[in-house]
Design an enzyme around this catalytic site. Sequence first.
Site, PDB file in Angstrom:
ATOM      1  N   GLY A 148     -36.205 -14.271 -36.152  1.00 37.39           N
ATOM      2  CA  GLY A 148     -37.163 -15.250 -36.651  1.00 37.39           C
ATOM      3  C   GLY A 148     -38.534 -14.583 -36.686  1.00 37.39           C
ATOM      4  O   GLY A 148     -38.986 -14.013 -35.686  1.00 37.39           O
ATOM      5  N   ALA A 149     -39.204 -14.682 -37.839  1.00 30.18           N
ATOM      6  CA  ALA A 149     -40.465 -13.973 -38.043  1.00 30.18           C
ATOM      7  C   ALA A 149     -41.444 -14.228 -36.897  1.00 30.18           C
ATOM      8  O   ALA A 149     -42.088 -13.318 -36.371  1.00 30.18           O
ATOM      9  CB  ALA A 149     -41.085 -14.407 -39.366  1.00 30.18           C
TER      10      ALA A 149
ATOM     11  N   ARG B  58     -37.266  -3.044 -38.196  1.00 33.23           N
ATOM     12  CA  ARG B  58     -36.656  -4.009 -39.133  1.00 33.23           C
ATOM     13  C   ARG B  58     -37.382  -3.874 -40.472  1.00 33.23           C
ATOM     14  O   ARG B  58     -38.606  -3.736 -40.485  1.00 33.23           O
ATOM     15  CB  ARG B  58     -36.845  -5.444 -38.595  1.00 33.23           C
ATOM     16  CG  ARG B  58     -35.996  -6.506 -39.265  1.00 33.23           C
ATOM     17  CD  ARG B  58     -34.566  -6.607 -38.730  1.00 33.23           C
ATOM     18  NE  ARG B  58     -34.500  -6.991 -37.339  1.00 33.23           N
ATOM     19  CZ  ARG B  58     -34.710  -8.263 -36.905  1.00 33.23           C
ATOM     20  NH1 ARG B  58     -34.969  -9.233 -37.742  1.00 33.23           N
ATOM     21  NH2 ARG B  58     -34.643  -8.534 -35.635  1.00 33.23           N
TER      22      ARG B  58
ATOM     23  N   CYS C 192     -31.222 -23.066 -45.521  1.00 29.03           N
ATOM     24  CA  CYS C 192     -31.347 -22.253 -44.303  1.00 29.03           C
ATOM     25  C   CYS C 192     -32.091 -23.041 -43.220  1.00 29.03           C
ATOM     26  O   CYS C 192     -32.157 -24.270 -43.273  1.00 29.03           O
ATOM     27  CB  CYS C 192     -32.056 -20.937 -44.627  1.00 29.03           C
ATOM     28  SG  CYS C 192     -31.818 -19.656 -43.353  1.00 29.03           S
TER      29      CYS C 192
ATOM     30  N   SER D 123     -35.873 -23.145 -41.297  1.00 26.19           N
ATOM     31  CA  SER D 123     -37.235 -22.625 -41.229  1.00 26.19           C
ATOM     32  C   SER D 123     -38.030 -23.541 -40.318  1.00 26.19           C
ATOM     33  O   SER D 123     -38.096 -24.751 -40.553  1.00 26.19           O
ATOM     34  CB  SER D 123     -37.860 -22.609 -42.625  1.00 26.19           C
ATOM     35  OG  SER D 123     -39.265 -22.754 -42.526  1.00 26.19           O
TER      36      SER D 123
ATOM     37  N   ASP E 198     -39.683 -15.405 -45.785  1.00 22.18           N
ATOM     38  CA  ASP E 198     -39.674 -14.236 -44.905  1.00 22.18           C
ATOM     39  C   ASP E 198     -40.824 -13.312 -45.250  1.00 22.18           C
ATOM     40  O   ASP E 198     -41.386 -12.654 -44.385  1.00 22.18           O
ATOM     41  CB  ASP E 198     -38.333 -13.516 -44.984  1.00 22.18           C
ATOM     42  CG  ASP E 198     -37.289 -14.253 -44.159  1.00 22.18           C
ATOM     43  OD1 ASP E 198     -36.607 -15.130 -44.717  1.00 22.18           O
ATOM     44  OD2 ASP E 198     -37.208 -13.976 -42.947  1.00 22.18           O
TER      45      ASP E 198
ATOM     46  N   ASN F 143     -36.889 -14.782 -49.305  1.00 17.53           N
ATOM     47  CA  ASN F 143     -36.344 -15.722 -48.330  1.00 17.53           C
ATOM     48  C   ASN F 143     -34.827 -15.584 -48.331  1.00 17.53           C
ATOM     49  O   ASN F 143     -34.262 -14.843 -49.140  1.00 17.53           O
ATOM     50  CB  ASN F 143     -36.789 -17.154 -48.684  1.00 17.53           C
ATOM     51  CG  ASN F 143     -36.600 -18.132 -47.555  1.00 17.53           C
ATOM     52  OD1 ASN F 143     -36.914 -17.827 -46.404  1.00 17.53           O
ATOM     53  ND2 ASN F 143     -36.065 -19.306 -47.850  1.00 17.53           N
ATOM     54  N   LYS F 144     -34.200 -16.287 -47.445  1.00 15.84           N
ATOM     55  CA  LYS F 144     -32.741 -16.235 -47.253  1.00 15.84           C
ATOM     56  C   LYS F 144     -31.970 -16.211 -48.580  1.00 15.84           C
ATOM     57  O   LYS F 144     -32.299 -16.936 -49.516  1.00 15.84           O
ATOM     58  CB  LYS F 144     -32.336 -17.492 -46.463  1.00 15.84           C
ATOM     59  CG  LYS F 144     -30.865 -17.654 -46.176  1.00 15.84           C
ATOM     60  CD  LYS F 144     -30.285 -16.562 -45.305  1.00 15.84           C
ATOM     61  CE  LYS F 144     -31.078 -16.329 -44.047  1.00 15.84           C
ATOM     62  NZ  LYS F 144     -30.821 -15.017 -43.419  1.00 15.84           N
TER      63      LYS F 144
ATOM     64  N   LYS G 240     -47.434 -14.190 -43.784  1.00 16.91           N
ATOM     65  CA  LYS G 240     -46.157 -13.639 -44.244  1.00 16.91           C
ATOM     66  C   LYS G 240     -46.370 -12.741 -45.477  1.00 16.91           C
ATOM     67  O   LYS G 240     -45.430 -12.109 -45.961  1.00 16.91           O
ATOM     68  CB  LYS G 240     -45.177 -14.768 -44.610  1.00 16.91           C
ATOM     69  CG  LYS G 240     -44.776 -15.645 -43.450  1.00 16.91           C
ATOM     70  CD  LYS G 240     -43.634 -15.069 -42.662  1.00 16.91           C
ATOM     71  CE  LYS G 240     -43.184 -16.013 -41.547  1.00 16.91           C
ATOM     72  NZ  LYS G 240     -42.506 -17.213 -42.031  1.00 16.91           N
TER      73      LYS G 240
END
Lengths: 309, 309, 309, 309, 309, 309
Positions: free
Chosen positions: F22-23, F64, F132, F134, F201, F211-212, F237
């Site tokens: 998780g960011a 990452r 997802c 968030s 993300d 994003n996902k 972000k």
Amino acid sequence: MKHLSDPVRATAKKIRRLEIQGARNVAIATIKAIETLAAQTEAPSKKHFVRELAKAKDTFFGSRPTEPLMRNALRLIINRVEKSEEKNVKKLAEIVSLASGQFLSDLDDSSKKIAEIGARRIRHNSVVLTHCHSSTVTNLLKRAKHEGKEFEVICTETRPVFQGQTTAEEMLGMGVKTSFIVDSAARFFMNNVDLVLVGADAITSEGNVINKIGTSTIALVAHEARTPFYVVSELLKFDPATVYGDYEKIEERSPGEIWKNPPKNLIVRNPAFDVTRRDFIHGIICEEGIISPHSITEVMHRKYPWVFE
Amino acid sequence: MKHLSDPVRATAKKIRRLEIQGARNVAIATIKAIETLAAQTEAPSKKHFVRELAKAKDTFFGSRPTEPLMRNALRLIINRVEKSEEKNVKKLAEIVSLASGQFLSDLDDSSKKIAEIGARRIRHNSVVLTHCHSSTVTNLLKRAKHEGKEFEVICTETRPVFQGQTTAEEMLGMGVKTSFIVDSAARFFMNNVDLVLVGADAITSEGNVINKIGTSTIALVAHEARTPFYVVSELLKFDPATVYGDYEKIEERSPGEIWKNPPKNLIVRNPAFDVTRRDFIHGIICEEGIISPHSITEVMHRKYPWVFE
Amino acid sequence: MKHLSDPVRATAKKIRRLEIQGARNVAIATIKAIETLAAQTEAPSKKHFVRELAKAKDTFFGSRPTEPLMRNALRLIINRVEKSEEKNVKKLAEIVSLASGQFLSDLDDSSKKIAEIGARRIRHNSVVLTHCHSSTVTNLLKRAKHEGKEFEVICTETRPVFQGQTTAEEMLGMGVKTSFIVDSAARFFMNNVDLVLVGADAITSEGNVINKIGTSTIALVAHEARTPFYVVSELLKFDPATVYGDYEKIEERSPGEIWKNPPKNLIVRNPAFDVTRRDFIHGIICEEGIISPHSITEVMHRKYPWVFE
Amino acid sequence: MKHLSDPVRATAKKIRRLEIQGARNVAIATIKAIETLAAQTEAPSKKHFVRELAKAKDTFFGSRPTEPLMRNALRLIINRVEKSEEKNVKKLAEIVSLASGQFLSDLDDSSKKIAEIGARRIRHNSVVLTHCHSSTVTNLLKRAKHEGKEFEVICTETRPVFQGQTTAEEMLGMGVKTSFIVDSAARFFMNNVDLVLVGADAITSEGNVINKIGTSTIALVAHEARTPFYVVSELLKFDPATVYGDYEKIEERSPGEIWKNPPKNLIVRNPAFDVTRRDFIHGIICEEGIISPHSITEVMHRKYPWVFE
Amino acid sequence: MKHLSDPVRATAKKIRRLEIQGARNVAIATIKAIETLAAQTEAPSKKHFVRELAKAKDTFFGSRPTEPLMRNALRLIINRVEKSEEKNVKKLAEIVSLASGQFLSDLDDSSKKIAEIGARRIRHNSVVLTHCHSSTVTNLLKRAKHEGKEFEVICTETRPVFQGQTTAEEMLGMGVKTSFIVDSAARFFMNNVDLVLVGADAITSEGNVINKIGTSTIALVAHEARTPFYVVSELLKFDPATVYGDYEKIEERSPGEIWKNPPKNLIVRNPAFDVTRRDFIHGIICEEGIISPHSITEVMHRKYPWVFE
Amino acid sequence: MKHLSDPVRATAKKIRRLEIQGARNVAIATIKAIETLAAQTEAPSKKHFVRELAKAKDTFFGSRPTEPLMRNALRLIINRVEKSEEKNVKKLAEIVSLASGQFLSDLDDSSKKIAEIGARRIRHNSVVLTHCHSSTVTNLLKRAKHEGKEFEVICTETRPVFQGQTTAEEMLGMGVKTSFIVDSAARFFMNNVDLVLVGADAITSEGNVINKIGTSTIALVAHEARTPFYVVSELLKFDPATVYGDYEKIEERSPGEIWKNPPKNLIVRNPAFDVTRRDFIHGIICEEGIISPHSITEVMHRKYPWVFE
């Protein structure tokens, strides 16, 4: 028997070498050669005659990848012979002659009907854009002009062989106001165009149209500007092979058409045609009227069922 | 005073006659002429000197309709002189020289940064399509090649003047696999293209890009196939006149470029550029990074506020 | 002979003056007039009788530009007479009466089938938007209501003549929850609409639909929001003239409908209809079921081949 | 009489409980049950026999909401019996057997033709994406592989029941290069896909296709990237009920397929199918060739007119 | 203290009752009332004065849901007072007067600049379509006319209140060729329109524009036909509340505007405005030039940072 | 010196192994490690200390591929140290601590502001779809719920790791009506969705959102149905590397997430994210309000200029 097929081989050679060009001219030359073959045949029986015709058909089919009009002519003529109950070869040769004559006269009728129907779509003072040179399109415009309509034509030059110049010259010869642009300027002028008209080299079972490279881009550009885009074509440009899954093969022509002396290692790609999706086509103006391209296969089943045999 | 403006008039003449071409070359020649003007000036006062510069500016602005890079160079130089508190003409001439030098060196820096940033977008084994010839695009590709990336370039020939041939030759010279096509075949190949890169002649306040005729069609075709389309350009191609409502004027060039000896009465239309809407542009690769074209005016306000003065 | 055609001329006059309105009413009145003409004819021979009918046909065709239902009725009746081997005028008059009766009863059957088929598309609690007033649409909704379905109808007022008020009153009369909006608010509410239903004044060979001005905009707006858009219409609204290239003429009505006392020099444009492209139409709900508009011409060839004669 | 219908009830039960799955398997089992019913019938008269058949039909129609292939089989068989002039029940049972046999053999022929036609669309080295598992699609790919074509297949896993795993296993078994992705990654890979092929559960009169949940999204994604999207299906998946306004009912399956032990109060929605609009479908590859979905109803009228009875 | 707020309450009442209309008129009346309040104030301290102003602000904010111009005027004036280091109430009242004057004079300047900039976009002989009545649009057209440009204007009537009549009368008064159509005919004429110009009631932080009901449909229709669509507006129509997530509330006006005596139970929906997405807007013509709507928030931060305080 | 970096290496290892996910969590853990590093440093000089920090930065950047929030935290902290005129290492360590604290508290503030702003967009009775899990999205929905709004949430399961289950559980825990669907059913339900909300993300300089996997398809599907699609995300972000041409690298995760024991030779492709183009995003709901994604780079320059250093 060898000499008999000479007209066939000679004509096929000319077609292969592009000495005979244009769907209509190719079909006419092929029919003439088949008529000569039939007139001169020494086949001892129907079976032999049919074999001769089949061989001629193969020769012509092999001469150029995309020529549905010629192919449909051969399909019709041979179908008539095969279906006939006649056994006498001379009589069968007469059937060839008859079928040939009918095909050609039907083609003329279609052409006239198309011009008549399509001319009704030319409104006074409208601006028509066309790509390449198509005799069905120029006939339509001639008819409209003879009916006294005033209109303007924009011709794209049509690289690499500049067939747009022929179109422009015909239009000027008729006294039509004519503009001339490079192919990639079509979008620049599209907002002032009222109607796009193009010919067809082939029509597929899905309702798509194969025509000179650049046609599909003009269709897209017309679509973007809400400008109606019509294909003007005899129904016999329909290619029944596409029904059965064959792709229309897109011929690639000589690199020299694009760049005379290209630098070493350069890969020149010269596809002669492209495919315009049915969704971009407002209608096909044909001898049956103005039809939706989506229904083309059913129209063929109704009007020319023999192409499927 | 007449002899002083000779370098200005001589250079402006060459620009008008297309003897000097390319946004960068035109800007450099203009700067050189202004530097000469400043070096040779006999103006008795700042006021007179500013008037000389203003006159030169008018001459250059009048030499070609769309040259924002050159115009922005003039804007910067004259702005510096006008804002200076210096009264001495010789010192002001030095300011001209300084501003000129800085503009040119900034331009070089931008060019390097653009190549560096843009090269990161070239992936291994990707297929890049480009239209016309743009030195910012070819610099970017050179950089990618020097970094060891393998890729293929498809060049459109770019009618009517075939600048695509120059691009193709440069690419082959670098050892890049290069294909060459007519402009209207871009859609035929687009589904195999990974990235479209084009240059810019001007960028408007709305975020649209003016570039060689045909660019907007390629952008549309790329959009249709979900292929990313990037403009590679220095920010100083931004044209501040568009902020204030002026349309970028689209120059129409000589009919002879399209058809050497056209038939009588034919109207040859030869627009040199077209407008690509911001919606078709994935990003502008510029010295500030990769930016959305929609934000161009705000980027200019932040980075080069003097263009608005 | 003059007095014989009086019913024809009288009815045609009423049609021209809009005293008789609505495709169905116009067709019925025309058929009645033709029946009267046939009942009273003093024509000495089939040839004369056919000439009388042809004259009547011309009169009716000239009374209003877009009335395919009426025209198709005349086509059917006259076609029956012409094709009949009967020579006796009295007997031919009976054929007129028979054909008329059949046309009207077929029309009723179609109307019932359409309501039955279309009502299946109304889901419980759905929101239906409709434009203008169409009896085929309101019949369909009545049927759905009688079947016990609960739904809501949004009616556009339909400028300039406010036919939406009639629709709203009919809906309220049936106990349907009814909303009423100005035409240009359709997009505001579209995201809450489940289904758009409109009638048709004419259907063209390309599969396009001519209907009250504003229909094509609602179709576009429905398309933008992924809301299904259906045309509810008898197949005999198909206009065979469009097959042969004729544009449906778009009638322009009186300026006074839009602005009672407009200022001097104002050009009031009042087109009564517009054209909805087949691409925006999910289906035509007709007596043959729910069909794709792209196949309309083939459906007509199968179901009503006589319209093409 | 009760025991007679046992094979019918037993088979219908298996269908209802998803013990028999797949349009083809369901149709075959149904036909077998009907044959058994006919072989064992003790009906004293045609009238009684027809009633038995009608009852069986109702039972099967009620066993699953969307099974047009099975329904069309029943329609054909019962139609043959009803239309027959035969009165003898034993003879009528033979007609059932004959019609059943013909239906199954026609289905086999269709399957072969579809594979043959469709395989022509697989080009060397192309990338094919498919969703779910469809035996018409995998047959087509097998045929292409047997013809020596090299290609790659991307399979989506197809939640919730992972039928994509079956497809992947079949492809690997044939030695085809196979990739496997989650459903929502289809767009990520679409720009590298040359062709999308999916099966069909049902085809509607408007030309839309009902298939496994997720199909319509893949069609949209393919459309966005200009990637051709084909449906591979026997024509007898056409559902005649849609002609008459019925919506194909979208079955909702067990929540447990999606989440074994869902938290309390959670509403799990599990629609098994979705609807792909005809506009996203390049063509239907069927036993009649490659056709436009817009013409499906007319094709059915020409080829299988009995489905409308 | 009560009598002091009388001008505020009186003006707010007129605004609420639509006796004062038009963003500009509302803003001017509000400013005047605030000036009067300040001139007559008997507040004993800055704190009290600020409280009076805040109360007036609340009154005006509550008088109409969508009036960003008026609200921004109040924001500016009160912000100036609050930020001032002055303590003396008389002096603070002078600050109110100063800020008011400046706001009004800035508004005039903006209006002139907008007309000047926008007029450059009117080309000779072009056709401009406009919706409703907007004084920024008509000022722009006046300016273009005074510059000697010939052009034609198409006005939509703009139901339900027919503001298009005012626009048409102004245009005719200037000697401009003017056409007048119902709102739902905009698409019928769009292919002949060169430019659409509309005003704005509010601009949101996302770059969307709130304007008279129907505007968003015209934007969609213009987009479909590739016709440029511009919003002509002062930047101070920007609504800072939208930055912080508030939806612009869409006022619903009296049903009687649409149908004087509607039938019982009819639900008349009369939203006064709709939202045009930034994607349909080619540019906003404002005092800062022609800008992309996507950058509006950043433009506001640069030009009027105080609206965010 | 080795032991000093232990907290850095230990944390980086956990990040690499997805033990920290998780960011936000990754950023917090990184900051804590850097604080520990600073607290324990034995660096003899600023130069050495800066080198230690740079090394730690490299370690974290390498752990990452896509973690802009963590990277921006490191950028801020190191930037503060480098810019400080302080030479004393202890004092510099305090600066690290201060900057860390501020970053975390700013992050909290942003989160609160986003929830507050975004909650205003939730209307009563609206249906929200999310993909997802968030925490910025669920915080926003919590806030809306606490404000007393009733709404429904549709959660996609989000293959392959089923994060949608977490979202569903959180929603049910709050007492929100919650539906749960497979990812590929989003289009099936989209016409009933009022608003789509997703997290991010990373945000690129072009305004695109990473994003996902599956997010971009939902955006496309929302766009097709005219359903607003918003990204809910802290501005930090934003990934400044994308400004300079770097592609966000799309991580491919373990095949086992998709198919536990896949058959031999199967190529499982498991990209974790995809890219949603700015054109599909109605707005980014961030701490600066609701902004157009097209302006993201300029917003960052105004609000967080240090990310570009």
